[in-house]
Design a protein around this motif. Structure first.
Motif, short mmCIF file in Angstrom:
data_model
loop_
_atom_site.label_atom_id
_atom_site.label_comp_id
_atom_site.label_asym_id
_atom_site.label_seq_id
_atom_site.Cartn_x
_atom_site.Cartn_y
_atom_site.Cartn_z
N VAL A 7 0.73 -1.21 -0.10
CA VAL A 7 -0.14 -0.03 0.01
C VAL A 7 0.91 1.14 -0.02
N HIS A 8 2.12 1.18 -0.26
CA HIS A 8 2.96 2.07 -0.31
C HIS A 8 3.15 3.12 1.07
N SER A 9 3.38 2.50 2.21
CA SER A 9 3.55 3.02 3.39
C SER A 9 4.54 2.59 4.12
N THR A 10 4.52 2.45 5.39
CA THR A 10 5.43 2.00 6.33
C THR A 10 4.96 1.23 7.36
N GLU A 11 5.52 0.23 7.82
CA GLU A 11 5.11 -0.67 8.83
C GLU A 11 4.62 0.00 10.20
N ARG A 12 5.40 1.23 10.43
CA ARG A 12 5.06 2.04 11.58
C ARG A 12 3.92 2.79 11.37
N THR A 13 3.77 3.55 10.15
CA THR A 13 2.41 4.11 9.91
C THR A 13 1.52 3.37 10.03
N LEU A 14 1.37 1.86 9.35
CA LEU A 14 0.12 1.17 9.52
C LEU A 14 -0.09 0.69 11.01
N ALA A 15 0.90 0.52 11.80
CA ALA A 15 0.62 -0.19 13.11
C ALA A 15 0.01 0.95 13.85
N ARG A 16 0.48 2.28 13.70
CA ARG A 16 -0.28 3.49 14.36
C ARG A 16 -1.64 3.54 13.92
N ARG A 17 -1.98 3.29 12.71
CA ARG A 17 -3.31 3.61 12.29
C ARG A 17 -4.07 2.44 12.66
N PHE A 18 -3.54 1.13 12.84
CA PHE A 18 -4.49 0.15 13.51
C PHE A 18 -4.98 0.36 14.84
N ALA A 19 -3.91 1.34 15.50
CA ALA A 19 -4.02 1.29 16.92
C ALA A 19 -5.10 2.43 17.32
N GLN A 20 -4.86 3.53 16.23
CA GLN A 20 -5.67 4.72 16.44
C GLN A 20 -7.28 4.46 16.01
N LEU A 21 -7.33 3.81 14.81
CA LEU A 21 -8.46 3.67 14.14
C LEU A 21 -9.51 2.57 14.52
N LEU A 22 -8.72 1.41 14.93
CA LEU A 22 -9.39 0.11 15.15
C LEU A 22 -9.30 -0.14 16.58
N GLY A 23 -8.47 0.41 17.36
CA GLY A 23 -8.33 0.34 18.85
C GLY A 23 -7.70 -1.14 19.40
N MET A 24 -6.80 -1.66 18.07
CA MET A 24 -6.11 -2.75 18.46
C MET A 24 -4.94 -2.97 17.20
N SER A 25 -4.14 -3.88 17.62
CA SER A 25 -2.84 -4.04 16.56
C SER A 25 -3.40 -4.97 15.61
N PHE A 26 -2.62 -5.01 14.28
CA PHE A 26 -3.06 -5.86 13.24
C PHE A 26 -2.85 -7.22 13.67
N VAL A 27 -2.13 -7.78 14.33
CA VAL A 27 -2.17 -9.30 14.81
C VAL A 27 -3.46 -9.37 15.34
N GLN A 28 -3.80 -8.45 16.43
CA GLN A 28 -5.26 -8.81 17.37
C GLN A 28 -6.17 -8.91 16.28
N TRP A 29 -6.36 -8.00 15.41
CA TRP A 29 -7.65 -7.77 14.27
C TRP A 29 -7.58 -9.26 13.70
N ARG A 30 -6.35 -9.63 12.97
CA ARG A 30 -6.24 -10.69 12.34
C ARG A 30 -6.75 -11.96 12.84
N SER A 31 -6.21 -12.07 14.18
CA SER A 31 -6.84 -13.08 15.11
C SER A 31 -8.14 -13.19 15.41
N ARG A 32 -8.95 -12.05 15.35
CA ARG A 32 -10.31 -12.20 15.83
C ARG A 32 -10.87 -12.51 14.35
N LEU A 33 -10.57 -12.07 13.40
CA LEU A 33 -11.00 -12.25 12.10
C LEU A 33 -11.12 -13.89 11.85
N ARG A 34 -9.87 -14.46 12.28
CA ARG A 34 -9.72 -15.97 12.24
C ARG A 34 -10.67 -16.78 12.97
N LEU A 35 -10.82 -16.00 14.12
CA LEU A 35 -11.71 -16.81 15.25
C LEU A 35 -13.13 -16.81 14.68
N LEU A 36 -13.63 -15.71 13.97
CA LEU A 36 -14.92 -15.65 13.75
C LEU A 36 -15.26 -16.42 12.43
#
Length: 268
Positions: free
Chosen positions: A186-215
């Motif tokens: 997506v032409h960004s940086t890992e740090r930027t994406l990590a920050r947006r996951f935390a700020q906009l979704l309230g969790m980390s990338f790994v946490q979001w993916r884990s919840r998706l996989r659970l459902l």
């Protein structure tokens, strides 16, 4: 009759007003449905395992056992319980509820919140009257305010960087692409994406993916797929790694969860 005009149930009317809390305990069988209803007080819903699904007028609220579901007084909702479980309803006095969120949401059970509730529940407390219990209830309410809340177990975002990632992962929950690899795509940086996951979704990338996989796993278990197949398709190195994730979030093993779904008239 509109949902906002639904009468309060006879069960609610028979309960003493919370001061500041009133507890109600139930044991529900698998696939229990509750039609639209509402309560005269704010309500904290607590389940012992599995998932609780609440239908709200505008959305569905799904919560695993490590979250409490908060429903403000008078808000209409319906419920679906997929597996046999123990259920606790904690009604909150109006003055105390005013400090909690104004909209239905999920509140994480921190270790202290869980311990305080466990103590009340293990003693089968219905009302709070003893001075020590009142103090414990006040501490619980204070911690609930501090715990924060989330609107959804698996939130979405239309952020220009996150949206393509979330769509791709929903389409392929087992995709093992790392956050660093997504950043390149997506032409960004890992740090930027990590920050947006935390700020906009309230969790980390790994946490979001884990919840998706659970459902996704819950749906496949209901279809009868094996634990080994599900673990492999969701990207887990071994079935045991998948089972550990499942137990951590749901409270029981995948096989026991499936047995409870199939059980006739209760838990297996």
């Amino acid at each position: 009759m509109s949902l906002s005009e639904l009468p309060f149930s006879a069960v609610d009317r028979a309960l003493p007003p919370p001061a500041p809390l009133t507890f109600r305990y139930e044991q529900y069988q698998a696939d229990t449905e509750f039609d639209w209803h509402r309560h005269p007080w704010g309500q904290l819903n607590r389940i012992s395992l599995g998932l609780l699904e609440l239908q709200l007028p505008q959305r569905v609220l799904v919560a695993p056992a490590d979250y409490l579901v908060w429903i403000p007084a008078g808000v209409a909702h319906a419920a679906h319980i997929r597996q046999a479980l123990d259920y606790v309803s904690v009604y909150v006095a109006h003055d105390a509820a005013a400090a909690l969120p104004a909209e239905p949401c999920l509140i994480a059970q921190t270790p202290l919140i869980r311990a305080l509730l466990d103590d009340f529940c293990q003693r089968g407390l219905d009302t709070v009257s003893d001075s020590w219990d009142v103090a414990q209830a006040q501490l619980l309410l204070h911690r609930l305010q501090q715990a924060g809340s989330v609107d959804d177990y698996l939130p979405d975002s239309d952020d220009r960087l996150l949206l393509p990632i979330l769509l791709a992962m929903r389409a392929q929950p087992g995709d093992a692409t790392t956050l660093a690899e997504w950043a390149q795509r997506v032409h960004s940086t890992e740090r930027t994406l990590a920050r947006r996951f935390a700020q906009l979704l309230g969790m980390s990338f790994v946490q979001w993916r884990s919840r998706l996989r659970l459902l996704q796993a819950l749906g496949w278990l209901k279809q009868g797929r094996t634990v080994s197949d599900i673990a492999a398709e969701l990207g887990y190195a071994t079935p045991s790694a998948f089972i550990a994730m499942f137990v951590r979030q749901i409270g029981i093993t995948p096989d026991r969860y499936r047995r409870q779904l199939l059980a006739e008239g209760g838990a297996a």
